[in-house]
Design a protein around this motif. Sequence first.
Motif, PDB file in Angstrom:
ATOM      1  N   TYR A 143       0.825  -1.207   0.000  1.00  0.00           N
ATOM      2  CA  TYR A 143       0.000   0.000   0.000  1.00  0.00           C
ATOM      3  C   TYR A 143       0.861   1.261   0.000  1.00  0.00           C
ATOM      4  O   TYR A 143       2.065   1.241   0.277  1.00  0.00           O
ATOM      5  N   HIS A 144       0.222   2.378  -0.293  1.00  0.00           N
ATOM      6  CA  HIS A 144       0.859   3.683  -0.177  1.00  0.00           C
ATOM      7  C   HIS A 144      -0.212   4.698   0.195  1.00  0.00           C
ATOM      8  O   HIS A 144      -1.382   4.339   0.418  1.00  0.00           O
ATOM      9  N   GLY A 145       0.154   5.968   0.284  1.00  0.00           N
ATOM     10  CA  GLY A 145      -0.765   6.983   0.779  1.00  0.00           C
ATOM     11  C   GLY A 145      -1.952   7.268  -0.106  1.00  0.00           C
ATOM     12  O   GLY A 145      -2.887   7.945   0.327  1.00  0.00           O
ATOM     13  N   GLY A 146      -1.937   6.777  -1.340  1.00  0.00           N
ATOM     14  CA  GLY A 146      -3.061   7.014  -2.242  1.00  0.00           C
ATOM     15  C   GLY A 146      -3.850   5.765  -2.572  1.00  0.00           C
ATOM     16  O   GLY A 146      -4.495   5.700  -3.627  1.00  0.00           O
ATOM     17  N   SER A 147      -3.836   4.774  -1.686  1.00  0.00           N
ATOM     18  CA  SER A 147      -4.441   3.468  -1.973  1.00  0.00           C
ATOM     19  C   SER A 147      -5.962   3.453  -1.849  1.00  0.00           C
ATOM     20  O   SER A 147      -6.551   2.494  -1.349  1.00  0.00           O
ATOM     21  N   SER A 148      -6.611   4.495  -2.321  1.00  0.00           N
ATOM     22  CA  SER A 148      -8.075   4.554  -2.239  1.00  0.00           C
ATOM     23  C   SER A 148      -8.746   3.527  -3.141  1.00  0.00           C
ATOM     24  O   SER A 148      -9.820   3.022  -2.818  1.00  0.00           O
ATOM     25  N   GLN A 149      -8.114   3.190  -4.281  1.00  0.00           N
ATOM     26  CA  GLN A 149      -8.686   2.171  -5.169  1.00  0.00           C
ATOM     27  C   GLN A 149      -8.736   0.820  -4.471  1.00  0.00           C
ATOM     28  O   GLN A 149      -9.685   0.049  -4.650  1.00  0.00           O
ATOM     29  N   ASP A 150      -7.725   0.518  -3.656  1.00  0.00           N
ATOM     30  CA  ASP A 150      -7.725  -0.748  -2.912  1.00  0.00           C
ATOM     31  C   ASP A 150      -8.902  -0.809  -1.945  1.00  0.00           C
ATOM     32  O   ASP A 150      -9.533  -1.863  -1.789  1.00  0.00           O
ATOM     33  N   LEU A 151      -9.190   0.313  -1.293  1.00  0.00           N
ATOM     34  CA  LEU A 151     -10.337   0.346  -0.387  1.00  0.00           C
ATOM     35  C   LEU A 151     -11.631   0.140  -1.171  1.00  0.00           C
ATOM     36  O   LEU A 151     -12.518  -0.606  -0.739  1.00  0.00           O
ATOM     37  N   ALA A 152     -11.740   0.766  -2.319  1.00  0.00           N
ATOM     38  CA  ALA A 152     -12.931   0.586  -3.156  1.00  0.00           C
ATOM     39  C   ALA A 152     -13.074  -0.865  -3.598  1.00  0.00           C
ATOM     40  O   ALA A 152     -14.179  -1.438  -3.568  1.00  0.00           O
ATOM     41  N   GLU A 185     -13.471  10.349  -4.098  1.00  0.00           N
ATOM     42  CA  GLU A 185     -13.426   9.707  -5.413  1.00  0.00           C
ATOM     43  C   GLU A 185     -14.519   8.674  -5.659  1.00  0.00           C
ATOM     44  O   GLU A 185     -15.038   8.573  -6.770  1.00  0.00           O
ATOM     45  N   PHE A 186     -14.860   7.878  -4.632  1.00  0.00           N
ATOM     46  CA  PHE A 186     -15.666   6.685  -4.863  1.00  0.00           C
ATOM     47  C   PHE A 186     -16.964   6.603  -4.070  1.00  0.00           C
ATOM     48  O   PHE A 186     -17.726   5.645  -4.225  1.00  0.00           O
ATOM     49  N   GLN A 187     -17.227   7.582  -3.177  1.00  0.00           N
ATOM     50  CA  GLN A 187     -18.331   7.385  -2.238  1.00  0.00           C
ATOM     51  C   GLN A 187     -19.669   7.142  -2.923  1.00  0.00           C
ATOM     52  O   GLN A 187     -20.529   6.434  -2.395  1.00  0.00           O
ATOM     53  N   GLY A 188     -19.882   7.709  -4.118  1.00  0.00           N
ATOM     54  CA  GLY A 188     -21.150   7.532  -4.806  1.00  0.00           C
ATOM     55  C   GLY A 188     -21.422   6.112  -5.228  1.00  0.00           C
ATOM     56  O   GLY A 188     -22.569   5.751  -5.539  1.00  0.00           O
ATOM     57  N   GLN A 189     -20.400   5.264  -5.206  1.00  0.00           N
ATOM     58  CA  GLN A 189     -20.560   3.876  -5.624  1.00  0.00           C
ATOM     59  C   GLN A 189     -20.932   2.952  -4.467  1.00  0.00           C
ATOM     60  O   GLN A 189     -21.175   1.760  -4.681  1.00  0.00           O
ATOM     61  N   PHE A 190     -20.982   3.481  -3.263  1.00  0.00           N
ATOM     62  CA  PHE A 190     -21.201   2.657  -2.078  1.00  0.00           C
ATOM     63  C   PHE A 190     -22.204   3.328  -1.140  1.00  0.00           C
ATOM     64  O   PHE A 190     -22.342   4.558  -1.145  1.00  0.00           O
ATOM     65  N   PRO A 191     -22.879   2.528  -0.297  1.00  0.00           N
ATOM     66  CA  PRO A 191     -23.863   3.103   0.635  1.00  0.00           C
ATOM     67  C   PRO A 191     -23.206   3.677   1.887  1.00  0.00           C
ATOM     68  O   PRO A 191     -23.438   3.208   3.006  1.00  0.00           O
ATOM     69  N   ILE A 192     -22.383   4.710   1.705  1.00  0.00           N
ATOM     70  CA  ILE A 192     -21.660   5.314   2.819  1.00  0.00           C
ATOM     71  C   ILE A 192     -22.614   6.205   3.615  1.00  0.00           C
ATOM     72  O   ILE A 192     -23.162   7.173   3.083  1.00  0.00           O
ATOM     73  N   LEU A 193     -22.801   5.913   4.872  1.00  0.00           N
ATOM     74  CA  LEU A 193     -23.668   6.718   5.734  1.00  0.00           C
ATOM     75  C   LEU A 193     -22.897   7.855   6.399  1.00  0.00           C
ATOM     76  O   LEU A 193     -23.415   8.965   6.528  1.00  0.00           O
TER      77      LEU A 193
END
Length: 360
Positions: A143-152, A185-193
């Motif tokens: 991982y690195h500091g921009g690993s947001s795709q991995d979380l998605a 970047e990705f919140q619209g793709q998931f049911p983030i409350l």
Amino acid sequence: MEKTGLSMSEDKLLAGTIPPTTLLSDRAVVDLPSFEPRAPWLSADLQTMRNFIVRRFGGVPPNLAGERLHLEMTDGSGDSLAATLNPGLADAPLVVLLHGITGCETSSHMLITSRHLNGLGYPILRLNLRGAGPSRDTCRGHYHGGSSQDLADALSALDPALTRNGLLLAGYSLGGAIVLKFLGEFQGQFPILAAASVSAPFDLAQASRHVSRRRNRFYAGWLLRRMKDDAAGAEISDAERAAIVSARSVYDFDDRFVAPHHGFDDAAHYYRQCSALSGLRCISAPTLVLHARDDPWIPPDAYLDYAWSANANLTALLSRRGGHLGYHGRGSLIPWHVRCIARFFTRYLPASLRATSSAA
């Protein structure tokens, strides 16, 4: 309370917070517990080192046994992130926790938070970033500091039954920065409350400079050794291994290994592309952002300079004291930031448990 143009209603809302705490955003959406350091953890460094000191002398937080999950990445690497799932109330949203740099699911902040929130009824997923902790055995990369795709990718790989009641995200230090970047970047793709970050370096360049100051040489040396050990588990070339060995600072490590390994020109390019700062304005989920002005690792400048009023979904609190991932306060053995997150997430619990969570 230290003032930053708060309205009278906001002053009342934060009446329970021991001054000086600065509300950086225009409004707070939940009453938060107060914070005052407890003895002997009275300085920023003692707040920061408390968990390490306690663990060193056998005070390891009890693990929370659960189901092991492996969540596939979509980049064709064959990597999968290991996670531990702890069930909770059937109709409660799933809380996903993300650890800090060189951490994993058994880091103190992960264990303390998971036990507290699980005790309130939340199902908990402790996610190990690529190559971290148990993910080391199932990943070739790191991982690195921009690993947001991995979380998605990890959230996409979850059984839909786990996310049917929605998702709550909480990240610590670098994990907090990744959560903020992900939300932009990705919140619209998931049911983030809702979401929360604690001690997040959302300006990576600024954080790299700060941790390398002379007064932080102990921290920087300790962190660099752990970063090198972590990276050694990745699938790397002989030249990359030599670059890791030759690095003499956190910046060197990022410049010689992290940046080129992940396709960036240099550390400056990596910091610029991966910092969460530019995406904060895009966050639409209610998000609690906590940081301490005396954090020895991450300076408060980015928090003070950002125009929080531009996004009403962000509730940012900057306490004068607390260190880095510290917040060991009077009146409770549960760190202040954990209790703040519990309060902030309260509205998403079933009504039958809200009173219990509010009192936490």
